[in-house]
Enzyme design. Structure first.
Site, PDB file in Angstrom:
ATOM      1  N   THR A 218     -16.464   9.609 -16.891  1.00 14.63           N
ATOM      2  CA  THR A 218     -17.100   8.311 -17.141  1.00 14.63           C
ATOM      3  C   THR A 218     -16.089   7.387 -17.832  1.00 14.63           C
ATOM      4  O   THR A 218     -15.102   7.858 -18.386  1.00 14.63           O
ATOM      5  CB  THR A 218     -18.315   8.445 -18.091  1.00 14.63           C
ATOM      6  OG1 THR A 218     -17.840   8.538 -19.448  1.00 14.63           O
ATOM      7  CG2 THR A 218     -19.171   9.647 -17.782  1.00 14.63           C
TER       8      THR A 218
ATOM      9  N   LEU B 177      -0.709  13.479 -11.585  1.00 10.53           N
ATOM     10  CA  LEU B 177       0.725  13.780 -11.790  1.00 10.53           C
ATOM     11  C   LEU B 177       0.948  14.555 -13.098  1.00 10.53           C
ATOM     12  O   LEU B 177       0.231  14.339 -14.067  1.00 10.53           O
ATOM     13  CB  LEU B 177       1.542  12.480 -11.874  1.00 10.53           C
ATOM     14  CG  LEU B 177       1.608  11.603 -10.637  1.00 10.53           C
ATOM     15  CD1 LEU B 177       2.384  10.324 -10.962  1.00 10.53           C
ATOM     16  CD2 LEU B 177       2.269  12.343  -9.493  1.00 10.53           C
TER      17      LEU B 177
ATOM     18  N   GLY C 203     -10.530   1.872  -4.825  1.00  8.76           N
ATOM     19  CA  GLY C 203     -10.853   2.684  -6.006  1.00  8.76           C
ATOM     20  C   GLY C 203      -9.681   2.818  -6.956  1.00  8.76           C
ATOM     21  O   GLY C 203      -9.655   3.715  -7.793  1.00  8.76           O
TER      22      GLY C 203
ATOM     23  N   GLU D 117      -9.933   0.014 -12.528  1.00  5.11           N
ATOM     24  CA  GLU D 117     -11.023   0.438 -13.392  1.00  5.11           C
ATOM     25  C   GLU D 117     -12.288  -0.261 -12.905  1.00  5.11           C
ATOM     26  O   GLU D 117     -12.212  -1.266 -12.183  1.00  5.11           O
ATOM     27  CB  GLU D 117     -10.727   0.019 -14.829  1.00  5.11           C
ATOM     28  CG  GLU D 117      -9.616   0.828 -15.484  1.00  5.11           C
ATOM     29  CD  GLU D 117      -9.961   2.301 -15.631  1.00  5.11           C
ATOM     30  OE1 GLU D 117     -11.041   2.615 -16.156  1.00  5.11           O
ATOM     31  OE2 GLU D 117      -9.152   3.142 -15.210  1.00  5.11           O
TER      32      GLU D 117
ATOM     33  N   ASP E  15      -5.589  -0.844 -20.426  1.00  7.94           N
ATOM     34  CA  ASP E  15      -5.572   0.516 -19.890  1.00  7.94           C
ATOM     35  C   ASP E  15      -4.162   1.118 -19.950  1.00  7.94           C
ATOM     36  O   ASP E  15      -3.981   2.286 -20.292  1.00  7.94           O
ATOM     37  CB  ASP E  15      -6.089   0.485 -18.441  1.00  7.94           C
ATOM     38  CG  ASP E  15      -6.374   1.862 -17.911  1.00  7.94           C
ATOM     39  OD1 ASP E  15      -7.235   2.544 -18.488  1.00  7.94           O
ATOM     40  OD2 ASP E  15      -5.713   2.268 -16.930  1.00  7.94           O
TER      41      ASP E  15
ATOM     42  N   LYS F 134      -2.697   4.393 -22.158  1.00 11.42           N
ATOM     43  CA  LYS F 134      -1.883   5.489 -21.606  1.00 11.42           C
ATOM     44  C   LYS F 134      -0.588   5.637 -22.389  1.00 11.42           C
ATOM     45  O   LYS F 134      -0.131   6.758 -22.658  1.00 11.42           O
ATOM     46  CB  LYS F 134      -1.577   5.238 -20.123  1.00 11.42           C
ATOM     47  CG  LYS F 134      -2.816   5.369 -19.249  1.00 11.42           C
ATOM     48  CD  LYS F 134      -2.494   5.001 -17.818  1.00 11.42           C
ATOM     49  CE  LYS F 134      -3.734   5.048 -16.954  1.00 11.42           C
ATOM     50  NZ  LYS F 134      -3.524   4.488 -15.631  1.00 11.42           N
TER      51      LYS F 134
HETATM   52  N1  LIG Z   1     -10.604   5.643 -10.323  1.00 12.99           N
HETATM   53  C1  LIG Z   1      -9.379   6.113 -10.646  1.00 12.99           C
HETATM   54  O1  LIG Z   1      -8.414   6.120  -9.848  1.00 12.99           O
HETATM   55  C2  LIG Z   1      -9.143   6.685 -12.020  1.00 12.99           C
HETATM   56  C3  LIG Z   1      -7.880   7.231 -12.314  1.00 12.99           C
HETATM   57  C4  LIG Z   1      -7.661   7.816 -13.568  1.00 12.99           C
HETATM   58  C5  LIG Z   1      -8.686   7.829 -14.503  1.00 12.99           C
HETATM   59  N2  LIG Z   1      -9.890   7.245 -14.198  1.00 12.99           N
HETATM   60  C6  LIG Z   1     -10.951   7.288 -15.210  1.00 12.99           C
HETATM   61  O2  LIG Z   1     -12.052   8.043 -14.720  1.00 12.99           O
HETATM   62  C7  LIG Z   1     -13.261   7.566 -15.319  1.00 12.99           C
HETATM   63  C8  LIG Z   1     -14.268   7.270 -14.223  1.00 12.99           C
HETATM   64  O3  LIG Z   1     -13.737   6.268 -13.376  1.00 12.99           O
HETATM   65  P1  LIG Z   1     -14.484   5.910 -11.987  1.00 12.99           P
HETATM   66  O4  LIG Z   1     -13.503   5.090 -11.233  1.00 12.99           O
HETATM   67  O5  LIG Z   1     -15.053   7.145 -11.351  1.00 12.99           O
HETATM   68  O6  LIG Z   1     -15.700   4.987 -12.516  1.00 12.99           O
HETATM   69  P2  LIG Z   1     -17.071   4.648 -11.754  1.00 12.99           P
HETATM   70  O7  LIG Z   1     -16.921   4.786 -10.282  1.00 12.99           O
HETATM   71  O8  LIG Z   1     -17.564   3.362 -12.316  1.00 12.99           O
HETATM   72  O9  LIG Z   1     -18.079   5.801 -12.236  1.00 12.99           O
HETATM   73  C9  LIG Z   1     -18.456   5.935 -13.569  1.00 12.99           C
HETATM   74  C10 LIG Z   1     -19.552   6.962 -13.667  1.00 12.99           C
HETATM   75  O10 LIG Z   1     -19.799   7.221 -15.051  1.00 12.99           O
HETATM   76  C11 LIG Z   1     -21.219   7.182 -15.263  1.00 12.99           C
HETATM   77  N3  LIG Z   1     -21.490   6.859 -16.649  1.00 12.99           N
HETATM   78  C12 LIG Z   1     -21.164   5.726 -17.329  1.00 12.99           C
HETATM   79  N4  LIG Z   1     -21.602   5.813 -18.609  1.00 12.99           N
HETATM   80  C13 LIG Z   1     -22.202   7.033 -18.735  1.00 12.99           C
HETATM   81  C14 LIG Z   1     -22.857   7.701 -19.787  1.00 12.99           C
HETATM   82  N5  LIG Z   1     -22.999   7.135 -20.983  1.00 12.99           N
HETATM   83  N6  LIG Z   1     -23.346   8.947 -19.561  1.00 12.99           N
HETATM   84  C15 LIG Z   1     -23.232   9.538 -18.343  1.00 12.99           C
HETATM   85  N7  LIG Z   1     -22.627   8.930 -17.287  1.00 12.99           N
HETATM   86  C16 LIG Z   1     -22.124   7.703 -17.489  1.00 12.99           C
HETATM   87  C17 LIG Z   1     -21.726   6.128 -14.292  1.00 12.99           C
HETATM   88  O11 LIG Z   1     -23.120   6.256 -14.130  1.00 12.99           O
HETATM   89  P3  LIG Z   1     -23.933   5.380 -13.042  1.00 12.99           P
HETATM   90  O12 LIG Z   1     -23.627   6.000 -11.690  1.00 12.99           O
HETATM   91  O13 LIG Z   1     -25.357   5.576 -13.424  1.00 12.99           O
HETATM   92  O14 LIG Z   1     -23.444   3.975 -13.176  1.00 12.99           O
HETATM   93  C18 LIG Z   1     -20.892   6.490 -13.057  1.00 12.99           C
HETATM   94  O15 LIG Z   1     -21.501   7.551 -12.346  1.00 12.99           O
HETATM   95  C19 LIG Z   1     -12.863   6.343 -16.165  1.00 12.99           C
HETATM   96  O16 LIG Z   1     -12.696   6.735 -17.503  1.00 12.99           O
HETATM   97  C20 LIG Z   1     -11.522   5.930 -15.581  1.00 12.99           C
HETATM   98  O17 LIG Z   1     -10.708   5.288 -16.536  1.00 12.99           O
HETATM   99  C21 LIG Z   1     -10.158   6.701 -12.986  1.00 12.99           C
END
Ligand SMILES: NC(=O)c1ccc[n+]([C@@H]2O[C@H](COP(=O)([O-])OP(=O)(O)OC[C@H]3O[C@@H](n4cnc5c(N)ncnc54)[C@H](OP(=O)(O)O)[C@@H]3O)[C@@H](O)[C@H]2O)c1
Length: 361
Positions: A102, A160, A211, A214, A225, A229
């Site tokens: 999340t 990575l 995707g 953020e 962000d 890091k």
């Molecule tokens: N996308 C990337 O390439 C990438 C790369 C590295 C790191 N990240 C990190 O990975 C994490 C997720 O990114 P994402 O791209 O998957 O985001 P996303 O698609 O917006 O998904 C976020 C998920 O977290 C859930 N969520 C938010 N608050 C919550 C809470 N309090 N309790 C339980 N679930 C909660 C949301 O619920 P709902 O479905 O109900 O909205 C959603 O399912 C972030 O921290 C991001 O910085 C992402």
């Protein structure tokens, strides 16, 4: 029972108990992880999914959640975060892991408590490690107290081995002298692709659809962000920097920073002119724009948009590549470089899975 059978029995018991996991977040990264878990389950990996939750629903079952998972989750009520630890402790598992996929501060604030209780935490959420220095200290204390693992590889460089490489260098007695690189997959994609022939906002929209950004792209464009890091890397290298010690050049004007997320997404084209001008200035000098992060041993940490010559290592990046150039006491003449795709749900989910499997043993 024979001596040999006696020796085997405990091993069989612990293999049967295995590792229980709860996945928080079912968005891009969490969804990709659930798909990966399905595939690895088919290959008899030892992870038992006992809970999955997002902001709307939570599904928990100590015996393991049977498919069809997402349909069952959608029919489940909203869950409290207290259910996470309660479910994991109610299992007979040998190892218990919370996986945080999340972007939520409320979830990151639980990391130290879970670790202190002896639950392992694996996370793509950077807010606990890359936020306030006191929170980082609390994480370290909690880990030290219980011996629980904190799987953080997905917080920097997606899949990575950036943090892993830095830790290996330090474990063998080497010391970081400087770090330079591109730490954001989304900003990498944007500036690797931007050549002035199409509006910056069109590329930003494409990065969102892939995707790479953020959930709110201002987290990338503001430099926040990347700064997180860089803080995680600095702290891993032994430099305990506070958030206020990172100089950040953001790309979002103050009037856009104040908008709510939906309103900002409707005004992306207001970014176009500034970026076009910076691009033209760089091009006039035979340079390209890159959003760089740098750190040196004096603790100077900076992130921002720079014009670099075409012979700079970051000038040749492609797609959403990240690049980490570690200059250390032993890699002083030429840095140790980690480079490759640094964003995307699949590679991030793979980083989470690898950390969880490492804990499962
Ligand atoms: N996308 C990337 O390439 C990438 C790369 C590295 C790191 N990240 C990190 O990975 C994490 C997720 O990114 P994402 O791209 O998957 O985001 P996303 O698609 O917006 O998904 C976020 C998920 O977290 C859930 N969520 C938010 N608050 C919550 C809470 N309090 N309790 C339980 N679930 C909660 C949301 O619920 P709902 O479905 O109900 O909205 C959603 O399912 C972030 O921290 C991001 O910085 C992402």
């Amino acid at each position: 029972m024979s001596a040999a059978a006696l020796a085997i029995a405990p091993a069989l018991r612990s293999a049967a108990a295995g590792t229980a996991i709860v996945v928080l977040g079912t968005g891009l990264v969490g969804g990709a992880l659930l798909r990966l878990l399905d595939e690895t389950a088919a290959r008899r990996r030892p992870l038992r999914l006992v809970g999955v939750a997002n902001t709307r629903h939570g599904l928990f079952d100590t015996a393991g959640i049977a498919p069809p998972l997402l349909e069952r989750l959608d029919a489940a009520p909203r869950a409290d975060l207290d259910a996470v630890a309660a479910t994991l402790w109610a299992t007979d598992a040998r190892e218990r892991i919370v996986i945080d996929a999340t972007p939520a501060a409320v979830v990151a604030q639980r990391h130290a408590r879970w670790l202190g209780q002896g639950l392992h935490v694996v996370t793509a959420n950077k807010l606990a490690q890359g936020g306030r220095l006191p929170d980082w200290h609390e994480l370290q204390r909690a880990r030290g107290q219980s011996g629980a693992h904190y799987g953080d590889s997905a917080t920097v460089g997606a899949g990575l081995p950036a943090l892993a490489s830095l830790r290996r260098l330090r474990r063998s007695g080497d010391r970081l002298v400087a770090l330079d690189g591109v730490l954001s997959g989304s900003l990498s994609f944007l500036f690797n692709c931007y050549d002035g022939t199409q509006p910056f906002s069109a590329l930003l929209q494409e990065a969102r659809e892939r995707g790479y950004t953020e959930p709110d792209p201002r987290a990338d464009l503001s430099g926040a962000d990347v700064a997180r890091k860089l803080l995680i890397l600095a702290r891993t290298a032994g430099l305990e920097l506070d958030e206020s010690e990172v100089e950040v050049e953001g790309l979002v004007a103050a009037h856009l920073a104040q908008l709510d997320s939906a309103a900002f997404l409707g005004r992306l084209d207001e970014l176009d002119d500034v970026i076009a001008r910076r691009h033209d200035e760089a091009a006039a000098q035979g340079k390209v724009l890159r959003y760089l992060a740098s750190l040196d041993t004096s603790g100077r940490a900076r992130v921002g948009l720079r014009a670099v010559g075409r012979d700079h290592p970051c000038a040749a990046l492609a797609g959403a590549d990240n690049l980490f150039a570690f200059t250390t006491e032993r890699y002083r003449e030429r840095p140790l470089v980690v480079v490759g795709p640094g964003a995307g749900a699949d590679v991030t989910a793979q980083g989470l899975l690898a950390d969880a499997l490492e804990i499962a043993g």
